[in-house]
Design a protein around this motif. Structure first.
Motif, PDB file in Angstrom:
ATOM      1  N   ALA A  88       0.654  -1.282  -0.185  1.00 25.68           N
ATOM      2  CA  ALA A  88      -0.031  -0.030   0.057  1.00 25.68           C
ATOM      3  C   ALA A  88       0.886   1.403   0.070  1.00 25.68           C
ATOM      4  O   ALA A  88       0.569   2.248  -0.675  1.00 25.68           O
ATOM      5  N   TYR A  89       1.820   1.377   0.784  1.00 23.34           N
ATOM      6  CA  TYR A  89       2.797   2.396   1.044  1.00 23.34           C
ATOM      7  C   TYR A  89       4.210   2.467   0.150  1.00 23.34           C
ATOM      8  O   TYR A  89       4.601   1.316   0.656  1.00 23.34           O
ATOM      9  N   ALA A  90       4.554   3.160  -0.386  1.00 18.09           N
ATOM     10  CA  ALA A  90       5.503   3.102  -1.177  1.00 18.09           C
ATOM     11  C   ALA A  90       6.942   4.038  -0.789  1.00 18.09           C
ATOM     12  O   ALA A  90       7.829   3.678  -1.308  1.00 18.09           O
ATOM     13  N   THR A  91       6.804   4.619   0.305  1.00 17.73           N
ATOM     14  CA  THR A  91       7.740   5.587   0.834  1.00 17.73           C
ATOM     15  C   THR A  91       7.648   5.857   2.454  1.00 17.73           C
ATOM     16  O   THR A  91       6.400   5.507   2.750  1.00 17.73           O
ATOM     17  N   LEU A  92       8.627   6.347   2.766  1.00 18.96           N
ATOM     18  CA  LEU A  92       8.377   6.821   4.215  1.00 18.96           C
ATOM     19  C   LEU A  92       8.599   8.315   4.381  1.00 18.96           C
ATOM     20  O   LEU A  92       9.248   8.875   3.659  1.00 18.96           O
ATOM     21  N   PRO A  93       8.213   9.048   5.522  1.00 15.97           N
ATOM     22  CA  PRO A  93       8.469  10.626   5.583  1.00 15.97           C
ATOM     23  C   PRO A  93       9.784  10.750   6.279  1.00 15.97           C
ATOM     24  O   PRO A  93      10.614   9.627   6.798  1.00 15.97           O
ATOM     25  N   GLN A  94      10.314  11.922   6.368  1.00 17.59           N
ATOM     26  CA  GLN A  94      11.517  12.282   6.655  1.00 17.59           C
ATOM     27  C   GLN A  94      11.534  11.986   8.258  1.00 17.59           C
ATOM     28  O   GLN A  94      10.546  12.432   8.887  1.00 17.59           O
ATOM     29  N   PRO A  95      12.463  11.140   8.711  1.00 13.93           N
ATOM     30  CA  PRO A  95      12.030  10.872  10.269  1.00 13.93           C
ATOM     31  C   PRO A  95      12.306  11.855  11.191  1.00 13.93           C
ATOM     32  O   PRO A  95      11.466  11.962  12.365  1.00 13.93           O
ATOM     33  N   ASP A 122      18.626   3.008   2.550  1.00  9.91           N
ATOM     34  CA  ASP A 122      17.320   3.163   1.703  1.00  9.91           C
ATOM     35  C   ASP A 122      16.590   4.008   2.556  1.00  9.91           C
ATOM     36  O   ASP A 122      15.603   3.425   3.270  1.00  9.91           O
ATOM     37  N   ALA A 123      16.160   5.365   2.441  1.00  8.57           N
ATOM     38  CA  ALA A 123      15.311   6.127   3.044  1.00  8.57           C
ATOM     39  C   ALA A 123      13.838   5.884   2.872  1.00  8.57           C
ATOM     40  O   ALA A 123      13.014   6.159   3.618  1.00  8.57           O
ATOM     41  N   LYS A 124      13.695   5.255   1.732  1.00 13.61           N
ATOM     42  CA  LYS A 124      12.279   4.943   1.365  1.00 13.61           C
ATOM     43  C   LYS A 124      11.721   3.599   2.383  1.00 13.61           C
ATOM     44  O   LYS A 124      10.601   3.368   2.356  1.00 13.61           O
ATOM     45  N   THR A 125      12.748   2.885   2.493  1.00 13.30           N
ATOM     46  CA  THR A 125      12.642   1.551   3.168  1.00 13.30           C
ATOM     47  C   THR A 125      12.759   1.509   5.050  1.00 13.30           C
ATOM     48  O   THR A 125      11.749   1.060   5.435  1.00 13.30           O
ATOM     49  N   ARG A 126      13.858   2.325   5.222  1.00 11.65           N
ATOM     50  CA  ARG A 126      13.872   2.210   6.694  1.00 11.65           C
ATOM     51  C   ARG A 126      14.772   3.471   7.115  1.00 11.65           C
ATOM     52  O   ARG A 126      15.511   4.223   6.361  1.00 11.65           O
ATOM     53  N   SER A 127      14.152   4.187   8.255  1.00  6.50           N
ATOM     54  CA  SER A 127      14.712   5.487   8.574  1.00  6.50           C
ATOM     55  C   SER A 127      14.446   5.573  10.337  1.00  6.50           C
ATOM     56  O   SER A 127      13.627   4.773  10.586  1.00  6.50           O
ATOM     57  N   SER A 128      15.164   6.400  10.698  1.00  7.91           N
ATOM     58  CA  SER A 128      14.990   6.804  12.221  1.00  7.91           C
ATOM     59  C   SER A 128      15.583   8.120  12.627  1.00  7.91           C
ATOM     60  O   SER A 128      16.384   8.694  11.811  1.00  7.91           O
ATOM     61  N   CYS A 129      15.078   8.627  13.773  1.00  7.31           N
ATOM     62  CA  CYS A 129      15.529   9.768  14.409  1.00  7.31           C
ATOM     63  C   CYS A 129      15.469   9.796  16.001  1.00  7.31           C
ATOM     64  O   CYS A 129      14.545   9.201  16.502  1.00  7.31           O
ATOM     65  N   SER A 130      16.417  10.448  16.531  1.00 11.82           N
ATOM     66  CA  SER A 130      16.464  10.471  18.038  1.00 11.82           C
ATOM     67  C   SER A 130      16.597  11.925  18.521  1.00 11.82           C
ATOM     68  O   SER A 130      17.352  12.587  17.764  1.00 11.82           O
ATOM     69  N   TRP A 131      16.265  12.137  19.800  1.00 18.34           N
ATOM     70  CA  TRP A 131      16.317  13.311  20.220  1.00 18.34           C
ATOM     71  C   TRP A 131      16.762  12.892  21.843  1.00 18.34           C
ATOM     72  O   TRP A 131      16.161  12.015  22.465  1.00 18.34           O
ATOM     73  N   SER A 132      17.401  13.991  22.445  1.00 16.08           N
ATOM     74  CA  SER A 132      17.730  13.779  23.819  1.00 16.08           C
ATOM     75  C   SER A 132      17.550  15.384  24.474  1.00 16.08           C
ATOM     76  O   SER A 132      17.821  16.052  24.146  1.00 16.08           O
ATOM     77  N   SER A 133      17.145  15.066  25.834  1.00 17.76           N
ATOM     78  CA  SER A 133      16.920  16.252  26.639  1.00 17.76           C
ATOM     79  C   SER A 133      17.276  16.174  27.759  1.00 17.76           C
ATOM     80  O   SER A 133      17.012  15.107  28.718  1.00 17.76           O
ATOM     81  N   LEU A 134      18.150  17.000  28.493  1.00 20.78           N
ATOM     82  CA  LEU A 134      18.569  17.201  29.777  1.00 20.78           C
ATOM     83  C   LEU A 134      18.472  18.542  30.543  1.00 20.78           C
ATOM     84  O   LEU A 134      18.811  19.540  30.184  1.00 20.78           O
ATOM     85  N   GLN A 135      17.410  18.403  31.385  1.00 23.05           N
ATOM     86  CA  GLN A 135      17.015  19.628  32.095  1.00 23.05           C
ATOM     87  C   GLN A 135      17.408  19.713  33.651  1.00 23.05           C
ATOM     88  O   GLN A 135      17.372  19.115  34.331  1.00 23.05           O
TER      89      GLN A 135
END
Length: 315
Positions: A88-95, A122-135
């Motif tokens: 059904a889905y042929a691509t992925l959004p920007q992570p 292959d950004a259309k098949t697999r992708s990831s993004c991470s964030w970190s926060s230290l308050q």
């Protein structure tokens, strides 16, 4: 040719000879001789008729055409049996763009701009993004948060099955991995509604040297895409431990937002809140190469527990 047709010439010969015998009653011996000759001729006629029937099937081409048609139909039947529904889905959004600034502000207040995309071939098949926060809260200690979003898309494959099936298998494995993280305590899993075709949140505690971490892993499947959100928090240097239920709710909201981003990237805004699978199939591009499915299935972004291991603050 039917059995009745095959015997018809022989019966006609017998009738003809009988009529001749009745017209010449004085020549009984001759009639008997003729009957014997005719009786001997019957098998010959039958054999000839049988041979002519068999030869007409192969030589005249009368039966050859249907056989050829049946033979030519075989490949299409075989191809149909091996066909699978296009993914059904042929691509992925920007992570790093799947979550709004507001959502990131709630989850990683000090790390809204810290998003770092993971490496991928292959950004259309697999992708990831991470964030970190230290308050930093001064003498009270500090609050740490870590967030990771992973997306994995599966292609339909004639041998292994359609993309939805492969995605569901991976989804199930991700949930099981989250439940089986080494060292996890107080593990619980609950279904999540309104996040694609299936979603589960797994929460557990991890005791590390830096502090007590509250880990949340939410896995969702939307069509042939699996979304995994890992989110953990801890109170460090004496600060209080965050509330696990609050973290779980934040992670669930995040996964719903990511599912919406996946649908929007493929021109289908109606899948975010769930619905029957494959409704977006008509909007997909032509099926991609099956080789992508093999690489997608074999290359896993890692077990759910691995992000939490790297969640301790940087020195």
């Amino acid at each position: 040719m039917s059995e009745g047709t095959m015997h018809r010439p022989a019966q006609r010969d017998q009738n003809d000879h009988s009529d001749q015998g009745e017209r010449r009653p004085g020549r009984r011996g001759s009639r008997v001789s003729r009957l014997l000759v005719c009786a001997a001729a019957v098998p010959v006629v039958l054999v000839a008729a049988g041979c002519s029937s068999g030869s007409s099937g192969s030589g005249s081409g009368g039966d050859a055409k249907p056989q050829a048609q049946e033979s030519s139909a075989q490949p299409s039947k075989s191809a149909s049996a091996n066909a699978v529904q296009a993914a059904a889905y042929a691509t992925l959004p920007q992570p790093c763009s799947v979550l709004s600034q507001k959502t990131l502000g709630d989850l990683v207040p000090q790390g809204v701009k810290s998003g770092k995309a993971g490496s991928t071939d292959d950004a259309k098949t697999r992708s990831s993004c991470s964030w970190s926060s230290l308050q930093n809260n001064g003498v009270k200690g500090s609050q740490f948060r870590w967030l990771n979003v992973s997306l994995l898309r599966f292609e339909s494959d004639a041998t292994r099955g359609d993309g939805n099936k492969l995605a569901q298998q991976y989804y199930d494995q991700q949930v099981q991995d989250a439940k089986a993280v080494e060292g996890a305590k107080n593990t619980k899993a609950v279904p999540v509604s309104g996040a694609g075709d299936a979603a589960t949140a797994v929460a557990y505690d991890l005791n590390k040297k830096e502090g007590d971490f509250k880990q949340q892993t939410v896995v969702a499947r939307v069509e042939n895409v699996v979304v995994t959100v890992d989110y953990n928090g801890a109170g460090l240097a004496g600060d209080k431990t965050p509330n696990a239920d609050d973290l779980t709710k934040a992670a669930e909201n995040a996964v719903k937002e990511v599912v919406s981003a996946v649908s929007a990237a493929n021109g289908d805004g109606g899948k975010a809140g769930g619905g029957s699978p494959s409704q977006g199939a008509s909007k997909s591009a032509s099926p991609s190469k099956s080789a992508s499915a093999s690489s997608s299935a074999s290359a896993s972004p890692g077990k759910s527990g691995s992000p939490s291991a790297s969640a301790s603050p940087k020195s």
